[in-house]
Motif scaffolding. Structure first.
Motif, short mmCIF file in Angstrom:
data_model
loop_
_atom_site.label_atom_id
_atom_site.label_comp_id
_atom_site.label_asym_id
_atom_site.label_seq_id
_atom_site.Cartn_x
_atom_site.Cartn_y
_atom_site.Cartn_z
N VAL A 101 18.05 -32.33 -38.91
CA VAL A 101 18.57 -33.67 -38.66
C VAL A 101 20.01 -33.79 -39.12
O VAL A 101 20.85 -34.34 -38.41
CB VAL A 101 17.68 -34.73 -39.35
N LEU A 102 20.33 -33.25 -40.27
CA LEU A 102 21.69 -33.31 -40.80
C LEU A 102 22.66 -32.56 -39.90
O LEU A 102 23.73 -33.07 -39.55
CB LEU A 102 21.72 -32.74 -42.22
N SER A 103 22.30 -31.36 -39.49
CA SER A 103 23.17 -30.57 -38.61
C SER A 103 23.32 -31.23 -37.25
O SER A 103 24.42 -31.30 -36.70
CB SER A 103 22.62 -29.15 -38.44
N ILE B 177 26.48 -25.87 -35.99
CA ILE B 177 25.95 -24.84 -35.09
C ILE B 177 25.54 -23.61 -35.88
O ILE B 177 24.49 -23.02 -35.62
CB ILE B 177 26.96 -24.52 -33.98
N ALA B 178 26.34 -23.23 -36.87
CA ALA B 178 25.99 -22.07 -37.69
C ALA B 178 24.68 -22.31 -38.44
O ALA B 178 23.82 -21.42 -38.51
CB ALA B 178 27.11 -21.75 -38.67
N GLY B 179 24.51 -23.49 -38.98
CA GLY B 179 23.28 -23.82 -39.68
C GLY B 179 22.07 -23.84 -38.76
O GLY B 179 21.00 -23.31 -39.09
N LEU B 180 22.24 -24.43 -37.59
CA LEU B 180 21.14 -24.50 -36.63
C LEU B 180 20.76 -23.11 -36.12
O LEU B 180 19.58 -22.82 -35.93
CB LEU B 180 21.50 -25.41 -35.46
N GLN B 181 21.74 -22.24 -35.91
CA GLN B 181 21.41 -20.91 -35.40
C GLN B 181 20.61 -20.10 -36.40
O GLN B 181 19.84 -19.24 -36.02
CB GLN B 181 22.66 -20.16 -34.93
N ILE C 102 18.28 -23.81 -31.26
CA ILE C 102 19.51 -23.84 -30.46
C ILE C 102 19.21 -24.39 -29.08
O ILE C 102 19.95 -25.24 -28.55
CB ILE C 102 20.15 -22.44 -30.37
N LYS C 103 18.11 -23.94 -28.47
CA LYS C 103 17.75 -24.43 -27.13
C LYS C 103 17.52 -25.93 -27.11
O LYS C 103 17.90 -26.61 -26.17
CB LYS C 103 16.48 -23.72 -26.64
N VAL C 104 16.92 -26.45 -28.15
CA VAL C 104 16.57 -27.87 -28.19
C VAL C 104 17.75 -28.75 -28.62
O VAL C 104 17.99 -29.81 -28.04
CB VAL C 104 15.37 -28.11 -29.14
N PHE C 105 18.52 -28.31 -29.61
CA PHE C 105 19.53 -29.17 -30.20
C PHE C 105 20.97 -28.90 -29.76
O PHE C 105 21.81 -29.79 -29.84
CB PHE C 105 19.46 -29.11 -31.73
N VAL C 106 21.28 -27.68 -29.34
CA VAL C 106 22.67 -27.36 -29.01
C VAL C 106 22.90 -27.28 -27.50
O VAL C 106 23.81 -27.92 -26.97
CB VAL C 106 23.13 -26.06 -29.69
#
Length: 66
Positions: free
Chosen positions: A3-5, A23-27, A34-38
């Motif tokens: 949520v924060l990222s 993006i680095a944190g999510l990856q 990545i597919k869902v949020f980026v």
């Protein structure tokens, strides 16, 4: 963390370093995250990066990377 990222990506005018960090944190959480949020926001993220990099004067070292 997700949520924060994700909220850093969705902020109206975040610093480019915020995009990088988000993006680095999510990856680190895997390809599904990545597919869902980026991926759904790649066009908007790309436009923001393009706008910021157009205002960079490489020869003078001046930047406007808000």
């Amino acid at each position: 963390m997700i949520v924060l990222s994700f909220s850093a990506l969705m902020t109206e005018r975040p610093l480019l370093v915020s995009y990088y960090g988000a993006i680095a944190g999510l990856q680190e959480l895997g390809p599904e995250v990545i597919k869902v949020f980026v991926i759904p926001h790649v066009k908007a993220i790309s436009a923001r990066i393009d706008t910021a990099t157009e205002s960079v004067d490489v020869m003078e070292g001046a930047t406007n990377m808000e």
